[in-house]
Write an enzyme that holds these catalytic residues in place. Sequence first.
Site, short mmCIF file in Angstrom:
data_model
loop_
_atom_site.label_atom_id
_atom_site.label_comp_id
_atom_site.label_asym_id
_atom_site.label_seq_id
_atom_site.Cartn_x
_atom_site.Cartn_y
_atom_site.Cartn_z
N CYS A 2 2.37 2.12 -13.53
CA CYS A 2 1.09 2.23 -13.77
C CYS A 2 0.40 0.72 -14.05
CB CYS A 2 0.68 2.97 -14.98
SG CYS A 2 1.59 4.52 -15.00
N ARG A 27 2.88 -2.27 -7.57
CA ARG A 27 3.73 -1.60 -8.63
C ARG A 27 3.99 -0.26 -8.41
NH1 ARG A 27 2.83 -5.06 -13.63
NH2 ARG A 27 3.27 -3.24 -14.75
N TRP A 76 1.40 6.21 -12.19
CA TRP A 76 2.76 6.65 -11.45
C TRP A 76 3.07 7.65 -12.57
CZ3 TRP A 76 7.97 6.87 -12.71
CH2 TRP A 76 8.73 6.88 -11.57
N ASN A 100 -0.73 2.36 -20.18
CA ASN A 100 0.43 2.37 -19.55
C ASN A 100 1.44 2.63 -20.61
OD1 ASN A 100 -0.43 1.62 -17.00
ND2 ASN A 100 0.03 -0.51 -17.24
N GLY A 101 2.66 3.44 -20.54
CA GLY A 101 3.65 3.46 -21.35
C GLY A 101 3.68 5.07 -21.75
N GLU A 474 24.03 -3.85 -2.16
CA GLU A 474 22.74 -4.19 -2.01
C GLU A 474 22.15 -3.94 -0.64
OE1 GLU A 474 20.42 -5.00 -3.64
OE2 GLU A 474 19.00 -5.98 -2.53
N LYS A 478 18.81 -1.47 0.33
CA LYS A 478 17.64 -2.00 0.69
C LYS A 478 17.31 -1.00 1.86
CE LYS A 478 16.57 -4.16 -1.19
NZ LYS A 478 16.46 -4.67 -2.60
N GLU A 481 15.94 2.58 0.46
CA GLU A 481 14.76 2.37 -0.24
C GLU A 481 13.78 2.35 0.57
OE1 GLU A 481 14.98 -1.88 -2.39
OE2 GLU A 481 13.86 -0.25 -3.67
N HIS A 497 40.35 6.71 1.36
CA HIS A 497 40.61 7.73 0.50
C HIS A 497 39.56 8.61 0.10
CE1 HIS A 497 44.01 5.02 -0.80
NE2 HIS A 497 43.24 4.07 -0.72
N LYS A 592 7.52 -0.63 -8.44
CA LYS A 592 8.07 -2.30 -8.44
C LYS A 592 8.64 -2.51 -9.78
CE LYS A 592 9.01 -6.45 -6.89
NZ LYS A 592 10.18 -6.45 -6.02
C1 AGP Z 1 15.27 -3.35 -5.53
O1 AGP Z 1 14.68 -3.44 -4.22
C2 AGP Z 1 14.49 -2.29 -6.34
N1 AGP Z 1 13.21 -2.00 -6.27
C3 AGP Z 1 15.27 -1.97 -7.84
O2 AGP Z 1 16.30 -1.70 -7.62
C4 AGP Z 1 14.87 -3.08 -8.76
O3 AGP Z 1 15.97 -4.33 -8.28
C5 AGP Z 1 15.29 -2.56 -10.10
O4 AGP Z 1 14.44 -1.53 -10.34
C6 AGP Z 1 15.30 -3.78 -11.31
O5 AGP Z 1 14.30 -4.01 -11.34
P1 AGP Z 1 14.01 -5.53 -12.36
O6 AGP Z 1 15.13 -6.68 -11.43
O7 AGP Z 1 12.78 -5.97 -12.25
O8 AGP Z 1 14.65 -5.38 -13.54
#
Ligand code: AGP
Length: 597
Positions: A2, A27, A76, A100-101, A474, A478, A481, A497, A592
């Site tokens: 949010c 975000r 969100w 927010n929260g 990683e 990517k 997502e 395995h 985000k």
């Molecule tokens: C990465 O592409 C993601 N959006 C996500 O995994 C992110 O790295 C994770 O939520 C951690 O966020 P931060 O580094 O702000 O703590």
Amino acid sequence: MCGIVGYIGKEEAAPILLEGLSKLEYRGYDSAGLAVFAPSGDIVIKKAVGKLENLYQKTENGSAVQGVCGIGHTRWATHGKPTEDNAHPHEGGRFVLVHNGIVENEEFLRNKYLSDVEFKSETDTEVIAWLLDKFTSSGEDPEMAIRHIMAEIQGSYALAILDKTNPDVIYAAKNKSPMLIGKGEGFNMIGSDSMAMIAHTNMFYEINDGEYVVVTKDGVEIYTEYGKKMEREPFKAELDLSDTEKGTYPHFMLKEIEEQPSVIRRIIQQYTDDDGEMFIDENIINDINESDKVYIIACGTSYHAGLVGKQFFEKMAKKPTDAYIASEFVHNMPLLTEKPFFIFISQSGETADSRSVMVKVKEMGYKTLTLTNVKGSTLSREATYTLLLYAGPEIAVASTKAYTAQLAVLAILASKVGKEYDINLKYELSVAANVIETICGERENYKYLAEKYLKDSRNAFYIGRGADYYVCLEAALKLKEISYIQAEGFAAGELKHGTIALIEKDTPVIAVITQENINLNTRSNIKEVRARGAKVLVISMRSLSLHRDKIVINDVHELLTPLVSVVPTQYIAYYAALSRGRDIDKPRNLAKSVTVE
Ligand code: AGP
């Protein structure tokens, strides 16, 4: 997640709020709304589900809502679906607010104080509005009521509050959710993020947990939850409007991928002293040296950076290190060694899962270091030490430049702890920056390969060993997502395995080979999957490459290969998502900065 923006001044508030909300879109959100004091003295509330564009339309780009004081929000969903009723702002009698929260004890508060209230939404936020109304109805003034709710609420909040009886003030309050006050000339602003306000001011007041603020057009008064007035100077943000814009790039993600060489160069500069030597605060080095193990805590991409960090610490500094997923660590803490040292890695510095671990280990009396891109973020303020990433704002939800920045800073830190390890890191990082630049010059190749290998596939596998395996994790994150292709990263030797059962004709398998000691082993695993019909794409370092390898990267120091080998995988994810018409910068269901556990 949010986002909040508030404005009080002389200009029309609605267009400013909408513009601020557009800067917070990155975000992640699923509905948006605003509330403005109309010249008549009424508060006009407008909300829309879905993209911010819908709120723009509903308010005729803001022109349909007049007034010089207002608050806005992108939501969100956590409590209740993304509907208009659940969207913020929420009204409770005399008050209209955005939040927010999470109010953890909302059920208790409803039962204790609000059994006679007919709620319009399913949100915990509406509870706060009605509580304020309840407390003021029983004789408290608004500030007393705010202190009262601060004492009652368990959980996290950043609040911007309008009082229907006073159009000359916005109240704000904060606990464990990010919030800043923007200082202007003849106006002031409230934002969950400096980005929401940077078009209007670059001067900000930091607000601490347990503080509330009385914001008027000419003044900002900060108080503790006990009513003690705080004196605080604003700080100047090292951010300008251009940092928050795409320029000529079609997406922030592409811009951020291509910023990586300059980010690494900036890090080298920031961590080099006047004598040209790389430096890290000696206190951090001493504390790590005195510890018997480094525990790296993070989530998602930052966790993947932590895995590479483990290698840096073990190889350069001979310091036992492990990386842990924060949301696991907090509930299933491993048996700790006698003298642990904790490193938190978080681009945003706001991730709730990581913060929960921070709270726990601080209670246990351990020292902590946060690696973050956001100065003044929660994880930075709460840690004993902070090292900044200097990556500049990362807007795309998919993290790219923050990952390489995390690796670069971890490498500098590990090299300073491991004084014996022979590496000219300043030089080696510069080489890596140059190599990334060359990689960025070959984007057409990645576009072609992404389309060829991934356009119509329902799944994909990344395989590698050691540091390459960490990059594969990683790379797969990517890809999934932003393209929504089911993608997994596997330790290449582990395939036989079980996972190899998933390989069938034309299954895309992308292998990463950057380490000499595992080159032949991973090549054997490639043969195994090829024999079962897989379409294999190999990413290798030049000195290890074979003629069939589709992506060949110029050599860098063997410890630093993850910094460069990840870059083609970022492009592959980008172009795979592009070919499927995905919303690359704002993928579905993601936020985000993940400020809920
Ligand atoms: C990465 O592409 C993601 N959006 C996500 O995994 C992110 O790295 C994770 O939520 C951690 O966020 P931060 O580094 O702000 O703590």
